[in-house]
Design a protein around this motif. Sequence first.
Motif, PDB file in Angstrom:
ATOM      1  N   ARG A 226       0.836  -1.212   0.000  1.00  0.00           N
ATOM      2  CA  ARG A 226       0.000   0.000   0.000  1.00  0.00           C
ATOM      3  C   ARG A 226       0.864   1.254   0.000  1.00  0.00           C
ATOM      4  O   ARG A 226       0.560   2.243  -0.681  1.00  0.00           O
ATOM      5  N   ARG A 227       1.949   1.200   0.768  1.00  0.00           N
ATOM      6  CA  ARG A 227       2.837   2.367   0.832  1.00  0.00           C
ATOM      7  C   ARG A 227       3.498   2.621  -0.525  1.00  0.00           C
ATOM      8  O   ARG A 227       3.580   3.759  -0.987  1.00  0.00           O
ATOM      9  N   ASP A 228       3.982   1.557  -1.166  1.00  0.00           N
ATOM     10  CA  ASP A 228       4.645   1.712  -2.461  1.00  0.00           C
ATOM     11  C   ASP A 228       3.700   2.267  -3.514  1.00  0.00           C
ATOM     12  O   ASP A 228       4.108   3.053  -4.373  1.00  0.00           O
ATOM     13  N   GLN A 229       2.433   1.832  -3.461  1.00  0.00           N
ATOM     14  CA  GLN A 229       1.467   2.347  -4.422  1.00  0.00           C
ATOM     15  C   GLN A 229       1.323   3.866  -4.289  1.00  0.00           C
ATOM     16  O   GLN A 229       1.202   4.577  -5.288  1.00  0.00           O
ATOM     17  N   LYS A 230       1.336   4.346  -3.068  1.00  0.00           N
ATOM     18  CA  LYS A 230       1.204   5.787  -2.844  1.00  0.00           C
ATOM     19  C   LYS A 230       2.424   6.548  -3.354  1.00  0.00           C
ATOM     20  O   LYS A 230       2.325   7.722  -3.711  1.00  0.00           O
ATOM     21  N   VAL A 231       3.581   5.889  -3.377  1.00  0.00           N
ATOM     22  CA  VAL A 231       4.817   6.539  -3.829  1.00  0.00           C
ATOM     23  C   VAL A 231       4.950   6.454  -5.347  1.00  0.00           C
ATOM     24  O   VAL A 231       5.281   7.445  -6.011  1.00  0.00           O
ATOM     25  N   PHE A 232       4.689   5.260  -5.907  1.00  0.00           N
ATOM     26  CA  PHE A 232       4.962   5.022  -7.316  1.00  0.00           C
ATOM     27  C   PHE A 232       4.122   5.899  -8.232  1.00  0.00           C
ATOM     28  O   PHE A 232       4.629   6.487  -9.190  1.00  0.00           O
ATOM     29  N   LEU A 233       2.826   5.944  -7.978  1.00  0.00           N
ATOM     30  CA  LEU A 233       1.928   6.613  -8.926  1.00  0.00           C
ATOM     31  C   LEU A 233       2.299   8.085  -9.133  1.00  0.00           C
ATOM     32  O   LEU A 233       2.495   8.511 -10.271  1.00  0.00           O
ATOM     33  N   PRO A 234       2.408   8.896  -8.070  1.00  0.00           N
ATOM     34  CA  PRO A 234       2.771  10.300  -8.312  1.00  0.00           C
ATOM     35  C   PRO A 234       4.181  10.479  -8.865  1.00  0.00           C
ATOM     36  O   PRO A 234       4.437  11.383  -9.667  1.00  0.00           O
ATOM     37  N   THR A 287       0.723  -1.343 -11.655  1.00  0.00           N
ATOM     38  CA  THR A 287       0.606   0.120 -11.708  1.00  0.00           C
ATOM     39  C   THR A 287       1.764   0.769 -12.460  1.00  0.00           C
ATOM     40  O   THR A 287       1.531   1.499 -13.441  1.00  0.00           O
ATOM     41  N   PRO A 288       3.018   0.556 -12.067  1.00  0.00           N
ATOM     42  CA  PRO A 288       4.097   1.208 -12.824  1.00  0.00           C
ATOM     43  C   PRO A 288       4.206   0.699 -14.252  1.00  0.00           C
ATOM     44  O   PRO A 288       4.514   1.482 -15.161  1.00  0.00           O
ATOM     45  N   ILE A 289       3.946  -0.585 -14.496  1.00  0.00           N
ATOM     46  CA  ILE A 289       4.120  -1.134 -15.840  1.00  0.00           C
ATOM     47  C   ILE A 289       3.076  -0.581 -16.791  1.00  0.00           C
ATOM     48  O   ILE A 289       3.384  -0.182 -17.922  1.00  0.00           O
ATOM     49  N   VAL A 290       1.815  -0.540 -16.376  1.00  0.00           N
ATOM     50  CA  VAL A 290       0.768   0.020 -17.241  1.00  0.00           C
ATOM     51  C   VAL A 290       1.029   1.493 -17.505  1.00  0.00           C
ATOM     52  O   VAL A 290       0.853   1.977 -18.630  1.00  0.00           O
ATOM     53  N   MET A 291       1.474   2.199 -16.492  1.00  0.00           N
ATOM     54  CA  MET A 291       1.714   3.632 -16.668  1.00  0.00           C
ATOM     55  C   MET A 291       2.810   3.902 -17.691  1.00  0.00           C
ATOM     56  O   MET A 291       2.665   4.754 -18.566  1.00  0.00           O
ATOM     57  N   VAL A 292       3.922   3.172 -17.590  1.00  0.00           N
ATOM     58  CA  VAL A 292       5.052   3.488 -18.468  1.00  0.00           C
ATOM     59  C   VAL A 292       4.891   2.907 -19.867  1.00  0.00           C
ATOM     60  O   VAL A 292       5.504   3.414 -20.819  1.00  0.00           O
ATOM     61  N   THR A 293       4.095   1.841 -20.016  1.00  0.00           N
ATOM     62  CA  THR A 293       3.955   1.231 -21.340  1.00  0.00           C
ATOM     63  C   THR A 293       2.814   1.819 -22.163  1.00  0.00           C
ATOM     64  O   THR A 293       2.744   1.565 -23.365  1.00  0.00           O
ATOM     65  N   SER A 294       1.949   2.601 -21.545  1.00  0.00           N
ATOM     66  CA  SER A 294       0.759   3.071 -22.257  1.00  0.00           C
ATOM     67  C   SER A 294       0.977   4.358 -23.049  1.00  0.00           C
ATOM     68  O   SER A 294       0.088   4.784 -23.791  1.00  0.00           O
ATOM     69  N   VAL A 295       2.145   4.993 -22.909  1.00  0.00           N
ATOM     70  CA  VAL A 295       2.361   6.265 -23.611  1.00  0.00           C
ATOM     71  C   VAL A 295       3.046   6.071 -24.960  1.00  0.00           C
ATOM     72  O   VAL A 295       3.070   6.979 -25.795  1.00  0.00           O
ATOM     73  N   GLU A 296       3.609   4.881 -25.195  1.00  0.00           N
ATOM     74  CA  GLU A 296       4.437   4.665 -26.379  1.00  0.00           C
ATOM     75  C   GLU A 296       3.658   4.848 -27.675  1.00  0.00           C
ATOM     76  O   GLU A 296       4.099   5.540 -28.592  1.00  0.00           O
ATOM     77  N   ASN A 297       2.482   4.223 -27.764  1.00  0.00           N
ATOM     78  CA  ASN A 297       1.692   4.327 -28.991  1.00  0.00           C
ATOM     79  C   ASN A 297       1.287   5.762 -29.288  1.00  0.00           C
ATOM     80  O   ASN A 297       1.271   6.186 -30.455  1.00  0.00           O
ATOM     81  N   VAL A 298       0.959   6.508 -28.252  1.00  0.00           N
ATOM     82  CA  VAL A 298       0.560   7.904 -28.437  1.00  0.00           C
ATOM     83  C   VAL A 298       1.729   8.720 -28.980  1.00  0.00           C
ATOM     84  O   VAL A 298       1.568   9.551 -29.879  1.00  0.00           O
ATOM     85  N   ILE A 299       2.930   8.488 -28.434  1.00  0.00           N
ATOM     86  CA  ILE A 299       4.105   9.229 -28.893  1.00  0.00           C
ATOM     87  C   ILE A 299       4.367   8.963 -30.382  1.00  0.00           C
ATOM     88  O   ILE A 299       4.620   9.894 -31.165  1.00  0.00           O
ATOM     89  N   HIS A 300       4.301   7.703 -30.785  1.00  0.00           N
ATOM     90  CA  HIS A 300       4.562   7.370 -32.184  1.00  0.00           C
ATOM     91  C   HIS A 300       3.447   7.885 -33.097  1.00  0.00           C
ATOM     92  O   HIS A 300       3.708   8.295 -34.236  1.00  0.00           O
ATOM     93  N   PHE A 301       2.206   7.862 -32.604  1.00  0.00           N
ATOM     94  CA  PHE A 301       1.101   8.418 -33.389  1.00  0.00           C
ATOM     95  C   PHE A 301       1.324   9.911 -33.608  1.00  0.00           C
ATOM     96  O   PHE A 301       1.212  10.428 -34.737  1.00  0.00           O
TER      97      PHE A 301
END
Length: 789
Positions: A226-234, A287-301
């Motif tokens: 729970r603590r890591d989730q609060k740190v990672f997302l922001p 949480t960190p994996i979805v966040m960092v992998t979801s921007v790639e397609n948008v950047i290339h588009f």
Amino acid sequence: MEKLLGPLLKYPRLALIILLLPTLIFAFYAWHVTADPSNESLLPQDDITVEYLKEFNRTFGSDEVIVIALHSSQLFTEENFALLSALTDRISQIPYVTQVVSLVNFKDVRSDIFGPALRVPFEEVLSGKKTLQDFASEVAQNPLTQNLLLSKDGKTAAILVDITPREGDPFYRRKIVEKIREIITEAGSQESGVGDQKDKVKPSSGLDFYVAGIPVEVTDLAEYIRRDQKVFLPLIFLIITLALSLTYSTILEVLLPLLAMFLSLIWTIGLYGLQGKALNAITTLLTPIVMVTSVENVIHFLNRYREDFYNLGDPQKALVRSFSIIAIPCFLTSFTTAIGFASLMVNPIPAVQDFGIYASLGATFAYFLAMTLVPLTIIQVKVGKLDSWIGKKWDYPEKLLPYLEEIILSKKSWVLSITGILLLVSFIGLFRIKITTDIIRSFKSTAPLYQATQFIDEHLTGVNSLEITVRGPKRYPESVEGSSVQSPESEVPSSRITLKTLKKIEELQQFLDTFPEIVKTLSLVDLIKRLYQADHEDDPAFYRLPEDESDLEEYLDFLATSKDREYLRFITEDLSLVRISCRVKAVGTDRSQQMLHQIQAYINTAFREGEEIRITGSMLVLSNMSTYLVRNQIKSMATALPLILISMGLLYRSTFIGLMSAIPNLIPILMVYGFMGWIGIELSVPTAMISSIVIGLAINNTIYFLSRFKLEFPKLKDYARAIQATLKNTGRAMIASSLILVLGFWVGIFGSFKPSIYFALLTGMTLLLALISNLIILPLTLIIFKPLK
């Protein structure tokens, strides 16, 4: 492709509303996702050792014990024992606590005129028959309490708390642990626990308290999640925002990837919560994996759209052209990413399976949202003039590309030589990798639980449990002499324990005591020895097994009729199944596997007369988990890699290109695992997942590079010039998206667990090497093999 995009561009507001509805539903469930405080999801399913453990728990109760250590240089004082008595009594009243044993309430065998009897030795102190110092000398010599309830130096006492498993209530451990910590807090001057609390407290009585055990481990694990989730997302949000701001100058180019990231995360975690699942030590990585992998397609588009907008000058026409060109490469990159994640589903560990499923769904959601949000947003904000998109940009990628071109075209032999040397060194490093899973050492050395476990392992009983059950060989009662007829009962075989079997168990315990990691072993043998000693006026010379079977039968009947829970936990009521309980220090699975193999080899040799022997316990199950992990990780790679290469071959209509695309992506994986071997990073649950995750992500740059190269080569008819054009038009997006991935993963170094920290560090390192490999090795491979004519 225009037909797919047409309805979106015609009804953009309706499309946005349709996207908003599932987002609101998923947001509700994502907000209510909890952390799983149990360790069941980390255990391999349909495994015989897990089934043995469940059967053991049904027979003898849970093997999970909470150990509370009380340490003082002057332990045996009235004040300390008054506190020990109060703590023992209060803890025994906690719901789901089966039994609490300490120096003030443990039962020992006493002999009187009626024979042996079970008594509480401390009651003799309370009644004034003995002084506290006499009691101290007695328990120090008692083999049943040595290293279990009292340390050898007499300065540390233990409270052992047995708990009742509560199926259907994953929070029962946390309730017990929190209540114990609350009781200790009231007894001391500082708080106990995690976060603002500590597992070591110093009460006003001068005692130091340490709390450890598997229930404490899984409780603290959930709290740190729970603590890591609060740190990672922001933190990930801040890093991605900063990286986008440095790369692009317009608000739209920064906000669109962030919007896609948040929606992908909400959809993925929301669906996870909708299925009634809670985050555990593995799925918290979603949480960190979805966040960092979801921007790639948008950047290339956006990168493609910017180029088409330059050429066409009309937003709608540029969108249609960009979509028609980028949709398939983006689909393939998302597909290969999803395959890499989905390959983890072959792993028998439920937590890893869930991670693979939902990370794969996250990649799918990210693609769908990129292909819809980008055109919808651009149309809605009515981007007109090209100048509104172009400003002062971070131009380091552009400055870097000429150097890359020079390396590729002029330094081929150097690159190949250095790569070959690194691969050779990495290959040797593979054989140095150690496979281990150690939950305690997964915590940082500053963690209170880590320190408490170290102290208890050093001064008292181990916090881990290894259990061995022994059932004697079946035997039929002899028929009554002179009778030719046997009663029906005589046809039923008996497994009631015999003196011969007990002697074998005694020898097994002596063998187990040779392991320095096994602090204490207890079994029915120790109880029978104590009964035999009490039957002979407590003469230490008689602390041994009786010589006659009739004496054993008498003692067994005594235990059965006493129905004392403390001692019957070592044998079933039908007197057929004996339990050997071993308290073991926290060790890695590499060492525990060695021990288990040696113990099994001894058992196979010593028990050859029909006895049924089972080795079980939480320690065994967790130890075997590493073996499962490595075996199934190979299966994961064997599943993912062929599917990815086949997809590449189909996309480019060339089997050779499909095979060639593996070269720049397998090299970084080999290098990182070799690096792990050389510097001594163990292969654990998270680090073993790196290859399956990275192979699906790293090959994305290969797809973007080859897709652009296939557009440039027919026009230029020259490999060198086509590579230069590809780097110029695609290199910037490759560098930007990869750096976001790398930095996003590296946020995990601020986590609470060493394996997760290593996972984050090494995954980011692998992706960085994969970027370099795709910018240098891939072009060199094209030049050397010339797959296009």
